[in-house]
Design a protein around this motif. Structure first.
Motif, PDB file in Angstrom:
ATOM      1  N   ASP A 160      -5.924   3.584   6.010  1.00 53.05           N
ATOM      2  CA  ASP A 160      -6.303   4.319   7.218  1.00 53.05           C
ATOM      3  C   ASP A 160      -5.091   5.127   7.660  1.00 53.05           C
ATOM      4  O   ASP A 160      -4.127   4.589   8.195  1.00 53.05           O
ATOM      5  N   TYR A 161      -5.146   6.448   7.419  1.00 56.17           N
ATOM      6  CA  TYR A 161      -3.994   7.297   7.706  1.00 56.17           C
ATOM      7  C   TYR A 161      -3.846   7.588   9.199  1.00 56.17           C
ATOM      8  O   TYR A 161      -2.750   7.915   9.649  1.00 56.17           O
ATOM      9  N   VAL A 162      -4.929   7.515   9.964  1.00 56.32           N
ATOM     10  CA  VAL A 162      -4.859   7.786  11.399  1.00 56.32           C
ATOM     11  C   VAL A 162      -4.169   6.633  12.124  1.00 56.32           C
ATOM     12  O   VAL A 162      -3.235   6.827  12.910  1.00 56.32           O
ATOM     13  N   TYR A 163      -4.619   5.419  11.854  1.00 55.31           N
ATOM     14  CA  TYR A 163      -4.042   4.245  12.513  1.00 55.31           C
ATOM     15  C   TYR A 163      -2.878   3.640  11.730  1.00 55.31           C
ATOM     16  O   TYR A 163      -2.289   2.657  12.145  1.00 55.31           O
ATOM     17  N   GLN A 164      -2.565   4.232  10.564  1.00 54.67           N
ATOM     18  CA  GLN A 164      -1.440   3.814   9.736  1.00 54.67           C
ATOM     19  C   GLN A 164      -1.541   2.334   9.376  1.00 54.67           C
ATOM     20  O   GLN A 164      -0.650   1.532   9.639  1.00 54.67           O
ATOM     21  N   VAL A 165      -2.677   1.997   8.756  1.00 51.95           N
ATOM     22  CA  VAL A 165      -2.965   0.626   8.336  1.00 51.95           C
ATOM     23  C   VAL A 165      -3.406   0.657   6.880  1.00 51.95           C
ATOM     24  O   VAL A 165      -4.174   1.534   6.467  1.00 51.95           O
ATOM     25  N   ILE A 166      -2.923  -0.298   6.094  1.00 54.24           N
ATOM     26  CA  ILE A 166      -3.321  -0.419   4.693  1.00 54.24           C
ATOM     27  C   ILE A 166      -3.806  -1.843   4.457  1.00 54.24           C
ATOM     28  O   ILE A 166      -3.135  -2.813   4.805  1.00 54.24           O
ATOM     29  N   ASN A 167      -5.027  -1.959   3.912  1.00 55.12           N
ATOM     30  CA  ASN A 167      -5.612  -3.269   3.588  1.00 55.12           C
ATOM     31  C   ASN A 167      -5.274  -3.614   2.138  1.00 55.12           C
ATOM     32  O   ASN A 167      -5.561  -2.825   1.223  1.00 55.12           O
ATOM     33  N   VAL A 168      -4.649  -4.771   1.926  1.00 54.73           N
ATOM     34  CA  VAL A 168      -4.251  -5.185   0.584  1.00 54.73           C
ATOM     35  C   VAL A 168      -4.799  -6.584   0.319  1.00 54.73           C
ATOM     36  O   VAL A 168      -5.177  -7.311   1.230  1.00 54.73           O
ATOM     37  N   SER A 169      -4.812  -6.932  -0.943  1.00 59.03           N
ATOM     38  CA  SER A 169      -5.263  -8.265  -1.334  1.00 59.03           C
ATOM     39  C   SER A 169      -4.462  -8.725  -2.542  1.00 59.03           C
ATOM     40  O   SER A 169      -3.876  -7.914  -3.270  1.00 59.03           O
ATOM     41  N   ASP A 170      -4.441 -10.028  -2.739  1.00 60.77           N
ATOM     42  CA  ASP A 170      -3.728 -10.576  -3.890  1.00 60.77           C
ATOM     43  C   ASP A 170      -4.603 -10.428  -5.139  1.00 60.77           C
ATOM     44  O   ASP A 170      -5.812 -10.689  -5.101  1.00 60.77           O
ATOM     45  N   PRO A 171      -4.028  -9.997  -6.268  1.00 59.99           N
ATOM     46  CA  PRO A 171      -4.827  -9.834  -7.496  1.00 59.99           C
ATOM     47  C   PRO A 171      -5.547 -11.098  -7.931  1.00 59.99           C
ATOM     48  O   PRO A 171      -6.610 -11.042  -8.550  1.00 59.99           O
ATOM     49  N   ASP A 172      -4.964 -12.276  -7.592  1.00 57.25           N
ATOM     50  CA  ASP A 172      -5.569 -13.553  -7.991  1.00 57.25           C
ATOM     51  C   ASP A 172      -6.329 -14.214  -6.845  1.00 57.25           C
ATOM     52  O   ASP A 172      -6.657 -15.403  -6.928  1.00 57.25           O
ATOM     53  N   ASP A 173      -6.631 -13.459  -5.780  1.00 58.93           N
ATOM     54  CA  ASP A 173      -7.312 -14.028  -4.609  1.00 58.93           C
ATOM     55  C   ASP A 173      -6.601 -15.267  -4.090  1.00 58.93           C
ATOM     56  O   ASP A 173      -7.212 -16.256  -3.701  1.00 58.93           O
ATOM     57  N   CYS A 174      -5.274 -15.226  -4.056  1.00 60.55           N
ATOM     58  CA  CYS A 174      -4.492 -16.387  -3.611  1.00 60.55           C
ATOM     59  C   CYS A 174      -3.241 -15.891  -2.902  1.00 60.55           C
ATOM     60  O   CYS A 174      -2.131 -15.956  -3.426  1.00 60.55           O
ATOM     61  N   PHE A 175      -3.420 -15.391  -1.686  1.00 60.35           N
ATOM     62  CA  PHE A 175      -2.298 -14.810  -0.952  1.00 60.35           C
ATOM     63  C   PHE A 175      -1.196 -15.834  -0.690  1.00 60.35           C
ATOM     64  O   PHE A 175      -0.015 -15.497  -0.659  1.00 60.35           O
TER      65      PHE A 175
END
Length: 617
Positions: free
Chosen positions: A89-104
């Motif tokens: 989200d470039y307006v609110y300057q937020v990036i959603n990320v996740s762990d490749p192995d679904d294990c943050f």
């Protein structure tokens, strides 16, 4: 000019400068950095750049992305932490990320933002301790199955819970993870998919291109390393009516943008104040970590109250709902209004009641402080408040009987005596009244509502106050005027005396319906009326049903009159009050007339100097 006006003037001037700057930039084209993406992933543009496909000036330091063999968008953080990018989200300057192995939790131990432009978006971060257990522990609800293996399971215990509360006989501590967002439990939120549960939100503050993006522009990197906002779709060839139309549209858009900026500025100010309040409460909770009852999440409260189904009542500071911790334990959950106060009542309630353990004081079971949501969890008392019984128009309070009223009065007195003498620090309640006396199923009285309470050292009893506090009709004279003496624990004694006389009369102390009022007054002060009758040896004209009731009523009345003496030095301490209530009342002497200033004993030094101490923070 006030600070607020100066801040607003600077803000408007800044917006005007931005408006002129935007108009000056009309007619220039975007830089030659077209958007990119990995497969069907999010669009990649400044401040991000795709390594190997875009030149360095298309992005900002630390914002490099790459594509995997499966066309997933990959973000690499320090310490070899690799995360998939789900959305930007470039307006609110937020990036959603996740762990490749679904294990943050596996990678959380290595996350360090000191050398990265990113940080967690959540303001409230938590510490977790991980344990591996050879057998399933039923009382641990935050299971981390991705870290488990055949023969053992892994659990993450949040730092706001005490480890001593859990059974860990088959468990071994693995390590601590510090300052990460809240981990959604697989057991509490089974409806959430693993992907949703694994999403982590990051944000960045520099480069600050959110406002540019919101206005329809795009950022690029200038030769000096700073960012520049460019508006799109305007070229020098535009002329005539089209030019005027575009300029008019740009002017209108800039004006609307100015209005939006002003609104955002006010929201920012309100949000900053709320965050300051939250930080104040969090610091307080950390300081009192060893003393506080159980801390619940807002999701816990929704479960306990069945989605806030059973409403018990509503007041100025919040709404109370009935809840269930188990099939046998009922609680009352008070959701505090977020629009009132600055967290002072919450801190008073938790800080004061967390120290108290007495049969005549309501027990604080727990609390919730999650963002702007604040709540208090008390033991549930089915008979509600004393006010319901003594102010009933149909005389329902007499069904308790005078012996029960005497027991209730003695219980309240013992509770106040404990607050004054039985705690590490003396607690002054400042709001003793029938509404704040709750009754359990055996009609045992319990003092509640410590929102106005103050603490002071046990070896000193005077407390400094800048404003009066309490409820009209129960506030002692010295709270209004220091001519009567200093504010101390004797102020609670006065409030108790007024409560006691209302229990005897079964009405508010000021009651227009009291019998035998004078012709020249249509409002009769009950304490004065009953003092005159006792002083003349007349009957109190209070409903007496059984033998011995008159003696109890007279004893309660005399004790109440001693407690409401105008000058604090004339009132007994709560220890003496308890002794008076426990006696048979035959040897109780009538107090001086508190309603006749000419009746004050001669030679009494009512204006003696006493040391004033500060309130304990």
């Amino acid at each position: 000019m006030s600070n607020r006006s100066l801040e607003m003037s600077v803000f408007v001037l800044s917006i005007f400068s931005l408006f002129v700057f935007v108009l000056g930039e009309l007619g220039q084209s975007l830089p030659n950095c077209p958007e990119s993406r990995c497969g069907s992933g999010p669009a990649i543009r400044f401040p991000f750049r795709l390594k190997g496909q875009q030149p360095n000036y298309c992005g900002y330091h630390g914002f490099d992305l790459s594509c995997t063999e499966r066309n997933d968008t990959l973000l690499e953080l320090p310490n070899l932490v690799k995360l998939y990018v789900q959305e930007i989200d470039y307006v609110y300057q937020v990036i959603n990320v996740s762990d490749p192995d679904d294990c943050f939790l596996r990678q959380a131990l290595n996350i360090n933002f000191s050398a990265s432009p990113f940080r967690f978006k959540d303001d409230l971060l938590y510490n977790y301790t991980l344990f591996n257990c050879s057998t399933a522990e039923r009382n641990l609800i935050r299971n981390a199955p991705c870290l488990g293996a055949p023969g053992y399971e892994v659990y993450a215990i949040p730092g706001f819970n005490r480890i001593s509360e859990y059974t860990l006989t088959s468990c071994t501590k693995m390590y601590d993870i510090l300052s990460i967002p809240y981990i959604y439990s697989y057991e509490i939120y089974p409806e959430m998919s693993n992907a949703s549960r694994n999403i982590i939100q990051l944000t960045w503050s520099k480069p600050a291109c959110g406002l540019c993006e919101a206005g329809g522009g795009r950022c690029e990197l200038k030769s000096d390393g700073t960012e520049l906002c460019k508006m799109s779709h305007i070229t020098p060839r535009t002329s005539g009516a089209s030019t005027k139309l575009i300029i008019a549209g740009a002017t209108l858009g800039s004006f609307l943008l100015l209005v939006a900026f002003i609104a955002l500025y006010h929201l920012y100010r309100a949000d900053r104040k709320e965050k300051e309040n939250q930080a104040r409460i969090e610091k307080f909770l950390e300081d009192y970590k060893a003393l506080t009852p159980t801390r619940y999440t807002y999701a816990d409260l929704k479960r306990i109250t069945h989605q806030f189904k059973d409403k018990l009542g509503q007041g100025a500071y919040g709404t109370v709902f009935k809840g269930k911790l188990s099939s046998e334990i009922l609680v009352a959950v008070k959701i505090l209004n977020s629009s009132t106060g600055n967290g002072e009542e919450f801190i008073n309630e938790v800080g004061t009641m967390g120290r108290i353990h007495h049969v005549n004081v309501v027990r604080l079971v727990g609390f919730c402080a999650e963002g702007f949501r604040r709540a208090l969890v008390y033991e549930f008392l089915p008979n509600e408040s004393l006010e319901k019984f003594i102010f009933s128009n149909d005389g329902y309070h007499h069904s308790l009987g005078w012996e029960k009223l005497q027991d209730i009065a003695l219980g309240i007195a013992k509770g106040i005596e404990y607050l004054h003498q039985g705690c590490d620090q003396r607690i002054l309640h400042f709001d003793i009244k029938p509404h704040n006396i709750l009754l359990d199923d055996n009609f045992t009285p319990k003092i509640s509502d410590f929102g106005l309470a103050k603490l002071c050292s046990k070896d000193q009893s005077i407390v400094s106050m800048t404003t009066a506090r309490g409820t009209m009709g129960y506030i002692a004279s010295e709270v209004f005027s220091r001519n009567f003496g200093n504010v101390s624990y004797k102020s609670d004694v006065y409030s108790f005396g007024m409560l006691l006389l209302e229990m005897v009369g079964g009405r508010k102390n000021i009651d227009v319906n009291v019998e035998n009022r004078t012709e020249n007054s249509n409002r009769v002060f009950f304490p004065e009326w009953i003092y005159d009758h006792l002083d003349r040896g007349e009957e109190m004209r209070i409903r007496i049903e059984e033998e011995g009731d008159a003696q109890i009523a007279k004893k309660l009345t005399i004790v109440g009159l001693w407690c409401i003496q105008w000058f604090p030095v004339d009132r007994p301490s709560m220890t003496i009050v308890v002794q008076m209530l426990e006696g048979d009342g035959d040897d109780l002497a009538m107090p001086p007339n508190p309603f006749n200033s000419t009746g004050m004993p001669a030679g009494r030094h009512y204006h003696q100097e006493l040391p004033v101490i500060s309130e304990v923070e």
